[in-house]
Design a protein around this motif. Structure first.
Motif, PDB file in Angstrom:
ATOM      1  N   VAL A 352       0.856  -1.193   0.000  1.00 49.70           N
ATOM      2  CA  VAL A 352       0.000   0.000   0.000  1.00 49.70           C
ATOM      3  C   VAL A 352       0.892   1.243   0.000  1.00 49.70           C
ATOM      4  N   TRP A 353       0.679   2.099  -1.013  1.00 50.31           N
ATOM      5  CA  TRP A 353       1.491   3.321  -1.131  1.00 50.31           C
ATOM      6  C   TRP A 353       0.962   4.433  -0.225  1.00 50.31           C
ATOM      7  N   THR A 354      -0.314   4.359   0.098  1.00 48.81           N
ATOM      8  CA  THR A 354      -0.956   5.430   0.874  1.00 48.81           C
ATOM      9  C   THR A 354      -0.628   5.262   2.354  1.00 48.81           C
ATOM     10  N   SER A 355      -0.449   6.387   3.032  1.00 50.43           N
ATOM     11  CA  SER A 355      -0.092   6.323   4.454  1.00 50.43           C
ATOM     12  C   SER A 355      -1.222   5.719   5.284  1.00 50.43           C
ATOM     13  N   PRO A 356      -0.885   4.816   6.231  1.00 50.17           N
ATOM     14  CA  PRO A 356      -1.922   4.287   7.115  1.00 50.17           C
ATOM     15  C   PRO A 356      -2.388   5.323   8.145  1.00 50.17           C
ATOM     16  N   ALA A 357      -1.629   6.401   8.334  1.00 51.86           N
ATOM     17  CA  ALA A 357      -1.998   7.392   9.358  1.00 51.86           C
ATOM     18  C   ALA A 357      -3.167   8.243   8.862  1.00 51.86           C
ATOM     19  N   PRO A 358      -4.310   8.212   9.545  1.00 51.14           N
ATOM     20  CA  PRO A 358      -5.496   8.929   9.048  1.00 51.14           C
ATOM     21  C   PRO A 358      -5.244  10.425   8.866  1.00 51.14           C
ATOM     22  N   GLU A 359      -4.346  11.008   9.658  1.00 46.69           N
ATOM     23  CA  GLU A 359      -4.141  12.461   9.549  1.00 46.69           C
ATOM     24  C   GLU A 359      -3.256  12.830   8.354  1.00 46.69           C
ATOM     25  N   LEU A 360      -2.704  11.808   7.666  1.00 41.21           N
ATOM     26  CA  LEU A 360      -1.833  12.085   6.512  1.00 41.21           C
ATOM     27  C   LEU A 360      -2.500  11.718   5.189  1.00 41.21           C
ATOM     28  N   ARG A 361      -3.762  11.333   5.227  1.00 43.84           N
ATOM     29  CA  ARG A 361      -4.451  10.925   3.996  1.00 43.84           C
ATOM     30  C   ARG A 361      -5.929  11.297   4.103  1.00 43.84           C
ATOM     31  N   ALA A 362      -6.703  10.928   3.069  1.00 46.65           N
ATOM     32  CA  ALA A 362      -8.155  11.165   3.126  1.00 46.65           C
ATOM     33  C   ALA A 362      -8.843   9.968   2.466  1.00 46.65           C
ATOM     34  N   ALA A 363      -9.280  10.094   1.225  1.00 48.51           N
ATOM     35  CA  ALA A 363     -10.043   9.004   0.611  1.00 48.51           C
ATOM     36  C   ALA A 363      -9.487   8.567  -0.742  1.00 48.51           C
ATOM     37  N   VAL A 364      -8.195   8.800  -0.953  1.00 48.51           N
ATOM     38  CA  VAL A 364      -7.538   8.295  -2.168  1.00 48.51           C
ATOM     39  C   VAL A 364      -6.521   7.242  -1.702  1.00 48.51           C
ATOM     40  N   VAL A 365      -6.690   6.012  -2.193  1.00 49.37           N
ATOM     41  CA  VAL A 365      -5.850   4.893  -1.730  1.00 49.37           C
ATOM     42  C   VAL A 365      -5.190   4.233  -2.946  1.00 49.37           C
ATOM     43  N   ALA A 366      -3.865   4.076  -2.891  1.00 45.29           N
ATOM     44  CA  ALA A 366      -3.161   3.435  -4.013  1.00 45.29           C
ATOM     45  C   ALA A 366      -2.321   2.271  -3.492  1.00 45.29           C
ATOM     46  N   PHE A 367      -2.277   1.204  -4.287  1.00 48.43           N
ATOM     47  CA  PHE A 367      -1.509   0.028  -3.845  1.00 48.43           C
ATOM     48  C   PHE A 367      -1.045  -0.792  -5.037  1.00 48.43           C
ATOM     49  N   GLN A 368       0.027  -1.560  -4.790  1.00 47.31           N
ATOM     50  CA  GLN A 368       0.538  -2.498  -5.787  1.00 47.31           C
ATOM     51  C   GLN A 368      -0.037  -3.870  -5.438  1.00 47.31           C
ATOM     52  N   PRO A 369      -0.834  -4.476  -6.343  1.00 44.35           N
ATOM     53  CA  PRO A 369      -1.500  -5.740  -5.989  1.00 44.35           C
ATOM     54  C   PRO A 369      -0.586  -6.956  -6.156  1.00 44.35           C
ATOM     55  N   ALA A 370       0.455  -7.025  -5.317  1.00 42.35           N
ATOM     56  CA  ALA A 370       1.444  -8.118  -5.372  1.00 42.35           C
ATOM     57  C   ALA A 370       1.956  -8.269  -6.804  1.00 42.35           C
ATOM     58  N   ALA A 371       1.973  -9.503  -7.337  1.00 42.73           N
ATOM     59  CA  ALA A 371       2.520  -9.692  -8.687  1.00 42.73           C
ATOM     60  C   ALA A 371       1.450  -9.574  -9.776  1.00 42.73           C
ATOM     61  N   LEU A 372       0.216  -9.255  -9.389  1.00 43.39           N
ATOM     62  CA  LEU A 372      -0.859  -9.200 -10.389  1.00 43.39           C
ATOM     63  C   LEU A 372      -0.666  -8.005 -11.321  1.00 43.39           C
ATOM     64  N   ASP A 373      -1.039  -8.183 -12.580  1.00 43.93           N
ATOM     65  CA  ASP A 373      -0.997  -7.102 -13.556  1.00 43.93           C
ATOM     66  C   ASP A 373      -2.172  -6.149 -13.263  1.00 43.93           C
ATOM     67  N   ALA A 374      -1.829  -4.893 -12.950  1.00 45.54           N
ATOM     68  CA  ALA A 374      -2.864  -3.949 -12.497  1.00 45.54           C
ATOM     69  C   ALA A 374      -3.918  -3.703 -13.575  1.00 45.54           C
ATOM     70  N   THR A 375      -3.498  -3.618 -14.829  1.00 43.13           N
ATOM     71  CA  THR A 375      -4.461  -3.333 -15.906  1.00 43.13           C
ATOM     72  C   THR A 375      -5.440  -4.488 -16.056  1.00 43.13           C
ATOM     73  N   LYS A 376      -4.894  -5.726 -16.024  1.00 41.67           N
ATOM     74  CA  LYS A 376      -5.778  -6.902 -16.161  1.00 41.67           C
ATOM     75  C   LYS A 376      -6.677  -7.021 -14.931  1.00 41.67           C
ATOM     76  N   LEU A 377      -6.130  -6.705 -13.775  1.00 41.82           N
ATOM     77  CA  LEU A 377      -6.933  -6.791 -12.549  1.00 41.82           C
ATOM     78  C   LEU A 377      -8.098  -5.789 -12.610  1.00 41.82           C
ATOM     79  N   ALA A 378      -7.804  -4.544 -13.017  1.00 38.77           N
ATOM     80  CA  ALA A 378      -8.869  -3.528 -13.083  1.00 38.77           C
ATOM     81  C   ALA A 378      -9.946  -3.963 -14.076  1.00 38.77           C
ATOM     82  N   ALA A 379      -9.520  -4.562 -15.193  1.00 34.15           N
ATOM     83  CA  ALA A 379     -10.495  -5.019 -16.199  1.00 34.15           C
ATOM     84  C   ALA A 379     -11.374  -6.131 -15.623  1.00 34.15           C
ATOM     85  N   ALA A 380     -10.744  -7.066 -14.894  1.00 31.17           N
ATOM     86  CA  ALA A 380     -11.515  -8.174 -14.305  1.00 31.17           C
ATOM     87  C   ALA A 380     -12.483  -7.652 -13.241  1.00 31.17           C
ATOM     88  N   LEU A 381     -12.026  -6.702 -12.442  1.00 33.80           N
ATOM     89  CA  LEU A 381     -12.894  -6.149 -11.390  1.00 33.80           C
ATOM     90  C   LEU A 381     -14.137  -5.503 -12.008  1.00 33.80           C
TER      91      LEU A 381
END
Ligand SMILES: Cc1ncc(COP(=O)(O)O)c(C=O)c1O
Length: 428
Positions: A352-381
């Motif tokens: 997870v690229w986004t800070s876990p500290a609530p005071e350092l973030r809001a409602a945008v969350v970014a993460f690397q889904p392990a070894a999964l291809d992000a483009t294929k994952l987004a399409a499947a979702l």
């Protein structure tokens, strides 16, 4: 207005125009009934309230788009205002009939001023954040020897724009690097303070980053700059309509935002706040007809023929936000993000690229889904689960970006986490 002050009768009145949503017919998920999922946040009455809010959006119930950082849908009152006002002009485009539109534009300016806690004299109605940012980087008198301090995590409309214009006008751009994970507010206060020199004219950063959702110490950075005679441009694309932004407290010289992101307004409308003290320093970029009627808009906003229907719909979006409650919107979107962060922390291999500290973030969350291809994952979702998320390519904090808003629910976050769990286990 807060959540507790909104009665169901208010909703009934505001949303009286609602009808039943048409269902999409194409993707497989649109035909499936999603299984009921246990709610993990809020009392039952709270979820009933948010269900009423969700019903104001025409997305089919099975579709869970969590991409507010990019584009939000408009609720019914906004769609209705857009249709009604567009038709009003098309039924009778005579000057006599259109005469009422100028005062309507001024009403939107007033609504924006009240929303941001500033004066209408300081509000410019633009097309979007990109335009607002560029009106600033175009309009300041900067010359060789001057410096502009920018955060590396700015959007291209605020980073590339300054870099390209520096080639033309000869000023220098000094970049404050971004750090991941978020190193804390004190780090950025220190880094920006050290970057300011006697030659610095402008300091510019994004309030909440679109990349991984890092929150910046906006009021503190504006204060430091102000004390040193430096102008501040705060890119508010990701905070306007999500956080209960108070520019009277933040005190930037310039703040930009788009209607079509978190405010759920009509597309191609935006705002540029220009503090009274900074107005004499900003040249207009466009000289044409139809300026605004008050304050800085009289000389700066002569942008030619505009679409007033879009501006009226923008005002309707701000009214919608006030009715739901701005503090409640901030709490709800952030709670959904917190639920997602908690779930992601349990998934093996997910970074997870986004800070876990609530005071350092809001409602945008970014993460690397392990070894999964992000483009294929987004399409499947999207295709198999009716979940819309964004992908981030390239080398810089790549992966998936999820930005939930008031039309999303705890059950939808569970659905996303459930799908991720199974793809991480069994592959795509
Ligand atoms: C931080 C930031 N600034 C500016 C923009 C540009 O917004 P628009 O395309 O509405 O001009 C975006 C868009 O995502 C953004 O995230």
């Amino acid at each position: 207005m807060t959540r507790s002050s909104v009665s169901r009768r208010d909703f009934a009145r505001l949303f009286a125009i609602g009808g039943s949503a048409a269902l999409f017919s194409d993707p497989a998920w649109a035909k499936q009934q999603q299984p009921a999922t246990a709610l993990v946040a809020g009392p039952a009455s709270g979820e009933t309230f948010w269900k009423d809010v969700r019903d104001q959006f025409v997305m089919p119930p099975q579709l869970a788009v969590m991409n507010a950082a990019n584009l939000c849908p408009s609720p019914r009152p906004v769609l209705e205002a857009l249709r009604r006002e567009t038709e009003h002009v098309d039924r009778d485009p005579s000057p006599a009939n259109r005469a009422r539109l100028s005062p309507e534009k001024e009403q939107t300016r007033k609504a924006l001023a009240s929303f941001l806690r500033v004066t209408p004299d300081e509000i410019i109605i633009t097309r979007n954040t990109s335009e607002s940012n560029n009106l600033v980087s175009n309009g300041l008198d900067l010359k060789p020897g001057d410096e502009v301090v920018v955060h590396a995590d700015n959007h291209p409309s605020n980073l590339n724009a300054w870099r390209e214009k520096s080639k033309r006008y000869g000023f220098s751009v000094v970049t404050v690097e971004q750090k991941n994970p978020h190193p804390g507010m004190a780090h950025y206060v220190d880094a920006f303070t050290r970057a300011i020199t006697p030659r610095t004219r402008v300091l510019c950063f994004t309030h909440l980053s679109s990349t991984v959702g890092d929150l910046m110490p906006a009021a503190e950075l504006c204060r430091i700059a102000r004390e040193r005679g430096v102008l501040t441009l705060v890119d508010g694309a990701q905070s306007f309509g999500l956080l209960d932004v108070n520019l009277a407290e933040m005190q930037p010289d310039f703040y930009s935002g788009s209607a079509h992101k978190w405010p759920c307004g009509a597309r191609e409308c935006g705002v540029l706040f220009v503090a009274t003290r900074a107005q004499s320093k900003l040249w207009p970029t466009i000289y044409s007809a139809y300026p605004g009627a008050v304050g800085f808009s009289r000389t700066f906003e002569g942008f030619g023929q505009r679409d007033e229907a879009t501006m009226i719909a923008f005002r309707e979006a701000l009214t919608f936000q006030d009715t739901v409650g701005r503090a409640a919107i901030e709490r709800r979107a952030c709670a959904l993000a917190t639920q997602l962060m908690a779930g992601l922390a349990k998934l093996p291999g997910v970074h997870v690229w986004t800070s876990p500290a609530p005071e350092l973030r809001a409602a945008v969350v970014a993460f690397q889904p392990a070894a999964l291809d992000a483009t294929k994952l987004a399409a499947a979702l999207y295709q198999k689960h009716g979940i819309g998320v964004a992908t981030r390519g390239g080398q810089d904090r790549a992966g998936i970006r999820v930005s939930p808003h008031i039309y999303n629910s705890p059950a939808e976050i569970d659905r996303l986490l459930g799908a991720l769990t199974s793809y991480l286990r069994s592959g795509l």
